[in-house]
Design a protein around this motif. Structure first.
Motif, PDB file in Angstrom:
ATOM      1  N   UNK A 257      -0.477 -26.394  51.941  1.00  0.00           N
ATOM      2  CA  UNK A 257       0.918 -26.897  51.187  1.00  0.00           C
ATOM      3  C   UNK A 257       2.241 -26.530  51.876  1.00  0.00           C
ATOM      4  N   UNK A 258       1.815 -25.299  52.285  1.00  0.00           N
ATOM      5  CA  UNK A 258       3.307 -24.291  52.470  1.00  0.00           C
ATOM      6  C   UNK A 258       3.631 -25.176  54.330  1.00  0.00           C
ATOM      7  N   UNK A 259       2.270 -25.496  54.623  1.00  0.00           N
ATOM      8  CA  UNK A 259       2.589 -26.350  56.088  1.00  0.00           C
ATOM      9  C   UNK A 259       3.287 -27.567  55.678  1.00  0.00           C
ATOM     10  N   UNK A 260       2.750 -27.601  55.045  1.00  0.00           N
ATOM     11  CA  UNK A 260       3.863 -29.357  55.062  1.00  0.00           C
ATOM     12  C   UNK A 260       4.893 -29.459  54.211  1.00  0.00           C
ATOM     13  N   UNK A 261       5.380 -27.760  54.054  1.00  0.00           N
ATOM     14  CA  UNK A 261       6.871 -27.915  53.617  1.00  0.00           C
ATOM     15  C   UNK A 261       7.559 -28.207  55.084  1.00  0.00           C
ATOM     16  N   UNK A 262       6.902 -27.028  55.628  1.00  0.00           N
ATOM     17  CA  UNK A 262       7.452 -27.268  57.023  1.00  0.00           C
ATOM     18  C   UNK A 262       7.184 -28.215  58.321  1.00  0.00           C
TER      19      UNK A 262
END
Length: 264
Positions: A257-262
């Motif tokens: 999910x952190x990667x999705x933000x980026x």
């Protein structure tokens, strides 16, 4: 009174995941930046905290046998205090869901079904196949609220994977649930068939993940979660379920999910 014990009661990885997943999906699907987005985030985040805390109350007898160090079974937090925290969190969630009713009925529909699914799983001692479907429905509704209208396939992936993941966790807790007379999927249909069901659901969730068209790095993080789930079933020990599912699985889910933000 120890603040750390109250934080542990809220199950920090799940509490963080509740807010993070909603936020990341809204960022990726370009919903973030409005009052609507804030209402969605707070309705989902506090609803997640509420039902996780209710679940801690329901599972107190199981935890006395398997995890006596947790805040409730150890007596570091009293049940009435946990009930107040859960009830206030649910009230906050309901307030923001009502605010969403002024924007679109679809959010109210998804929110109500999310509450029903979470209640079916977290507010009773029955956690069999039907209740697990309810839990998956809750996670689907939360994901689709955050990604509506473009994130249907990802929401289906997330909801189905949640059921597969939770069945694996129930396999780990099999002995404690049996002693506490709590009906779970492994107790209903046996450990072997539960593993097969979890694996089938994991594969189905993977098919929806492929069609969701999320960025490469995020996609790979969620694939790792799926592989960890397969690995836990392969090793078939309580330790493997604890390490591969509850710890590493949630860690890579958060990374996804952190990667999705980026946008990765």
């Amino acid at each position: 009174m120890n603040l750390i014990d109250y934080i542990k009661l809220l199950r920090p990885p799940l509490a963080v995941l509740g807010f993070l997943a909603s936020y990341s999906l809204m960022v990726y699907y370009e919903k973030w930046g409005s009052n609507e987005a804030w209402y969605i985030l707070l309705a989902i985040g506090f609803g997640n905290i509420a039902f996780n805390t209710f679940n801690e109350l329901v599972d107190i007898e199981v935890d006395r046998r398997l995890k006596p160090w947790k805040p409730l079974p150890s007596g570091k937090v009293r049940p009435i205090q946990a009930l107040v925290i859960a009830s206030l969190s649910l009230l906050i969630s309901l307030i923001f869901l009502l605010r969403l009713s002024l924007i679109s009925d679809i959010y109210v529909i998804l929110g109500v079904f999310g509450y029903i699914g979470a209640g079916a799983y977290n507010l009773s001692g029955f956690k069999g196949i039907g209740s697990n479907i309810g839990l998956g429905l809750t996670y689907f509704c939360a994901a689709y609220m955050s990604s509506y209208p473009d994130g249907l396939y990802f929401a289906l992936f997330f909801g189905i994977l949640t059921v597969a993941f939770n069945i694996a966790v129930q396999i780990q807790d099999y002995k404690g649930d049996l002693e506490a007379e709590i009906t779970t999927v492994p107790i209903q249909i046996g450990v072997e068939y539960s593993q097969i069901l979890s694996l089938i659901l994991t594969f189905i969730s993977f098919l929806f993940l492929i069609t969701s068209e999320i960025p490469y790095v995020s996609f790979m993080m969620f694939v790792i979660v799926i592989l960890l789930l397969f690995g836990a079933h392969y090793h078939e020990t309580p330790e493997s379920y604890e390490i591969l599912c509850r710890k590493m699985g949630r860690f890579f889910m958060i990374l996804g999910f952190i990667s999705l933000i980026a946008g990765w």
